[in-house]
Design an enzyme around this catalytic site. Sequence first.
Site, PDB file in Angstrom:
ATOM      1  N   ASN A   9       0.896  -0.942   0.016  1.00  0.00           N
ATOM      2  CA  ASN A   9       0.368  -0.588   0.139  1.00  0.00           C
ATOM      3  C   ASN A   9       0.970   1.440   0.295  1.00  0.00           C
ATOM      4  OD1 ASN A   9      -1.688   1.452   0.943  1.00  0.00           O
ATOM      5  ND2 ASN A   9      -2.812   0.962   1.995  1.00  0.00           N
ATOM      6  N   PRO A  10       1.058   2.213  -0.872  1.00  0.00           N
ATOM      7  CA  PRO A  10       1.997   3.756  -1.244  1.00  0.00           C
ATOM      8  C   PRO A  10       1.552   4.155  -0.378  1.00  0.00           C
ATOM      9  CG  PRO A  10       0.827   2.893  -3.139  1.00  0.00           C
ATOM     10  CD  PRO A  10       0.364   1.958  -2.036  1.00  0.00           C
ATOM     11  N   GLY A  64      -0.498  -1.264   6.985  1.00  0.00           N
ATOM     12  CA  GLY A  64      -0.672  -0.913   8.718  1.00  0.00           C
ATOM     13  C   GLY A  64      -1.885  -2.425   8.364  1.00  0.00           C
ATOM     14  N   ASP A  65      -2.154  -2.065   9.664  1.00  0.00           N
ATOM     15  CA  ASP A  65      -2.812  -3.529  10.086  1.00  0.00           C
ATOM     16  C   ASP A  65      -3.958  -3.564   9.079  1.00  0.00           C
ATOM     17  OD1 ASP A  65      -1.942  -3.831  12.572  1.00  0.00           O
ATOM     18  OD2 ASP A  65      -2.939  -2.633  13.733  1.00  0.00           O
ATOM     19  N   LEU A  68      -3.075  -5.457   6.367  1.00  0.00           N
ATOM     20  CA  LEU A  68      -2.408  -6.962   6.661  1.00  0.00           C
ATOM     21  C   LEU A  68      -4.025  -7.632   6.613  1.00  0.00           C
ATOM     22  CD1 LEU A  68      -0.282  -9.248   7.339  1.00  0.00           C
ATOM     23  CD2 LEU A  68      -1.066  -8.013   9.786  1.00  0.00           C
ATOM     24  N   ASP A 212      -3.111 -19.027  21.267  1.00  0.00           N
ATOM     25  CA  ASP A 212      -3.654 -19.974  21.800  1.00  0.00           C
ATOM     26  C   ASP A 212      -5.293 -20.328  21.697  1.00  0.00           C
ATOM     27  OD1 ASP A 212      -4.599 -17.244  22.048  1.00  0.00           O
ATOM     28  OD2 ASP A 212      -4.120 -16.593  24.515  1.00  0.00           O
ATOM     29  N   GLU A 269     -10.413  -0.913   9.580  1.00  0.00           N
ATOM     30  CA  GLU A 269     -11.639  -0.572   8.942  1.00  0.00           C
ATOM     31  C   GLU A 269     -13.205  -1.132   9.156  1.00  0.00           C
ATOM     32  OE1 GLU A 269      -9.736  -0.965   5.321  1.00  0.00           O
ATOM     33  OE2 GLU A 269      -9.059  -0.261   6.577  1.00  0.00           O
TER      34      GLU A 269
END
Length: 290
Positions: A9-10, A64-65, A68, A212, A269
């Site tokens: 992502n630029p 970022g998250d 991802l 976990d 998001e």
Amino acid sequence: MKKARLIYNPYSGDRSFRYRLDLVIDKLERGGYEVTPYRTMSVGDIYESVERSGDCDCIISSGGDGTLNHVISAMIKNDIHVPLGIFPSGTANDFATHVGIPKRVTAACDVIVKGKTMDYDVGKINDRYFVNVAAAGLLTDISPKIDTNMKNTLGKMAYYIKGIEQIPNFRAIPVTIKQNDNIIKASIYLFVILNGSTAGGFKLAPGATARDGKLNLIAIKACSMVDLINFFIKMLKGEHLESNNVIYLTGDKFTIECDEKLDTDIDGEAGPTFPLDIGVERRRIKVFAP
């Protein structure tokens, strides 16, 4: 050579990753990877790129998250099980921080080249996935509302500024939280459900891990402004879970109901609408880790 699809992502973070692209490709190629970079301009681009990555030996995400989240969701949707490399180049990189992936691109390259992988859980909320956090209520809808230029210029400070703007809008939200036979009806300011231990740079669930098979639910009960400020002070000290104003649950499945129209957030998001059925898929993704 192994084939790697690099999806970047630029516009993430300070937008500097694109200027290091040649360095990244060179280092990965020296490590035995033939790299195909893919510059994303929209969420749809991410899904299209992942869909075309079936013959790759690994997929690498830079962003970022939020970026991802979409890369992993696309991998699951397309039943792709190759290892995932991460360049934490966003404003918030909570999952990468939890895994221990360094922010410096050359060091992140080394993690991929060394080839050590670990399996991590993925959370599921209705028909969506999250890698780090699902949340709703006070402060949790900040990320989608922040102007991109403001976020890139100020970094995490942009979140704090936007959070201060929300203070006059504090209001309690009536929810019903169900976990097996345990039913909790409460008025809360917010809740977060963590796959790992960190959100927004804060260690909200110390000792928790994304390996976990469990999720950690933290909700802040409606309380006075003084108590709320004291809670955030305790959070900075890592003592917030001891507060009487906190609901803290650990498990592999939750249901949350709310009659009010309320935005949800998953990994920064916009998320799904209530009611929320939340669970975890254990060891669902394989990630290059230190």
